[in-house]
Write a protein that holds these residues in place. Structure first.
Motif, short mmCIF file in Angstrom:
data_model
loop_
_atom_site.label_atom_id
_atom_site.label_comp_id
_atom_site.label_asym_id
_atom_site.label_seq_id
_atom_site.Cartn_x
_atom_site.Cartn_y
_atom_site.Cartn_z
N ALA A 25 1.09 -1.55 0.13
CA ALA A 25 -0.36 0.32 -0.26
C ALA A 25 1.04 1.41 0.24
CB ALA A 25 -0.70 -0.04 1.46
N GLU A 26 1.77 1.03 0.97
CA GLU A 26 2.68 2.32 0.76
C GLU A 26 3.75 2.84 -0.39
OE1 GLU A 26 4.96 3.31 4.33
OE2 GLU A 26 3.44 2.73 5.54
N LYS A 29 1.58 3.57 -3.33
CA LYS A 29 0.65 4.79 -3.26
C LYS A 29 1.70 6.47 -3.37
CE LYS A 29 -2.46 7.72 -1.35
NZ LYS A 29 -3.90 7.12 -1.55
N GLN A 39 -0.76 2.07 -8.13
CA GLN A 39 -1.37 1.32 -7.44
C GLN A 39 -1.90 0.76 -7.31
OE1 GLN A 39 -3.95 3.42 -4.83
NE2 GLN A 39 -3.67 2.72 -2.23
N SER A 241 -9.55 -3.20 -1.04
CA SER A 241 -8.07 -3.17 -0.36
C SER A 241 -7.86 -1.80 -1.57
CB SER A 241 -6.92 -3.79 -0.78
OG SER A 241 -6.90 -4.68 -1.77
N ALA A 245 -7.17 2.03 -0.11
CA ALA A 245 -6.13 2.98 0.00
C ALA A 245 -5.97 4.64 -1.47
CB ALA A 245 -4.37 2.15 -1.15
N CYS A 248 -7.90 6.60 1.99
CA CYS A 248 -7.11 6.74 3.13
C CYS A 248 -6.05 7.60 2.52
CB CYS A 248 -6.02 6.25 3.08
SG CYS A 248 -4.84 5.98 4.18
N GLU A 253 -0.93 4.75 5.00
CA GLU A 253 -1.34 4.32 3.94
C GLU A 253 -1.56 3.19 4.84
OE1 GLU A 253 -1.14 7.91 1.54
OE2 GLU A 253 0.08 6.13 2.90
N MET A 257 -3.56 -0.21 6.29
CA MET A 257 -4.13 -1.67 5.65
C MET A 257 -3.85 -2.12 6.95
SD MET A 257 -4.98 -2.84 2.68
CE MET A 257 -4.92 -0.98 2.02
#
Length: 324
Positions: A25-26, A29, A39, A241, A245, A248, A253, A257
């Motif tokens: 997720a990070e 992003k 993403q 998910s 994301a 968020c 993130e 998650m």
């Protein structure tokens, strides 16, 4: 003692899975405005890699289970985990460009997570999604016992059904990445929820022997449908998910998650206990499965219930609407 070992093993696997989802997720992003995969693509690639591993693992296990003892199987599994561990620690976290973690950083992440959870569209969406799993009584273990002990289906058939299920997950990742990313997650998740109920009704017909009377062997049904139904409930995790994301706020993130996956894990625990209670309520025992079809009907009805509250999820993020 076996239960304790399974608890520890699942605890470690859960920590790794949550950390993996948070990293994806990070990183996804951060690469949104670069030439790296977007993403949704990054999470789809992670999904496909996991599915390929599941296919290979199920194939190897299906072959080895008839050749080696359980002790040798666990020893082989331990060796694979050890290799994975040493490969993982050889990768420097700095190569992922993730923020450094400290006590102050952890407090900041918790604070930002609480702020994110105060947003109604995030809080309501995660609550609905976790409830959509928790409200469904899990009869997977009961069906497994029914297939292996009552119908006496060979373990090799069940192993191949696992392979088919993992292959279906891989195809789902490819299909979503190529054709379904533009579909609103709410609509896609609702369709998956409905398909789950349909397959549960199919299991009712299977238990009642309808397919057997049509000339379809029990082993063929288990081979094609059981593995697919077992993984079908995971299909909606990928679009959801990505939705979370997108909802968020920047900076949390990974924390959000991790919270999402923890909520799903808790929901599965609740689902498992409800499945045990349901099996007991309909009178399923080690020798009597006459109430299993009634239990499956109740399970299918519970699967459709979350659709009445699907309005808790937004049709699409506000940022996406602004871009359009």
């Amino acid at each position: 003692m076996i239960t304790l070992y399974l608890l520890l093993g699942n605890l470690g696997a859960s920590i790794v899975e949550v950390a993996n989802d948070a990293i994806v997720a990070e990183v996804g992003k951060q690469s949104k405005n670069s030439q790296s995969p977007s993403q949704g693509e990054l999470q789809s690639f992670g999904w496909m890699a996991s599915s390929i591993g599941g296919v290979l693992g199920s194939l190897l296990a299906g072959i080895a289970i008839n050749q080696f003892s359980p002790q040798a199987m666990f020893f082989l599994y331990g060796i694979i985990l050890a290799i994975q561990f040493f490969v993982t620690i050889s990768i420097h976290e700095s190569s992922l460009n993730l923020p450094e973690t400290s006590l102050i950083g952890i407090r900041k992440q918790i604070s930002e997570l609480l702020v994110a959870l105060q947003k109604p569209e995030i809080a309501y969406s995660i609550t609905w999604f976790a409830a959509s799993y928790a409200i469904i009584p899990a009869l997977t273990g009961t069906m497994f016992f029914y297939q292996t002990q009552y119908l006496e289906i060979e373990s090799s058939v069940l192993g191949i059904s696992k392979v088919i299920g993992q292959a279906a997950m891989f195809l789902w990742g490819v299909t979503y990445n190529r054709h379904l990313k533009s579909v609103p997650p709410k609509k896609l998740i609702s369709v998956i929820q409905s398909i789950m109920a349909v397959f549960m009704l199919s299991d009712v017909l299977f238990v009642k022997g309808l397919y057997r009377s049509m000339g379809i062997p029990d082993s063929l049904y288990v081979l094609v449908f059981s593995g697919f139904l077992e993984v079908l409930c995971f299909f909606k995790i990928l679009p959801f998910s990505i939705l979370v994301a997108q909802l968020c706020p920047p900076g949390c993130e990974g924390s959000l998650m991790a919270f999402l996956m923890s909520s799903i894990a808790l929901a599965f625990i609740v689902s498992g206990y409800l499945g045990v209670a349901l099996a007991s309520y309909v009178g399923v025992t080690g020798n009597d499965f006459s109430g299993l079809s009634s239990g499956l009907l109740i399970q299918a009805a519970c699967t459709l219930l979350p659709l009445y509250w699907s309005s808790c999820m937004p049709d699409e993020p506000k940022t996406k609407r602004k871009e359009q």
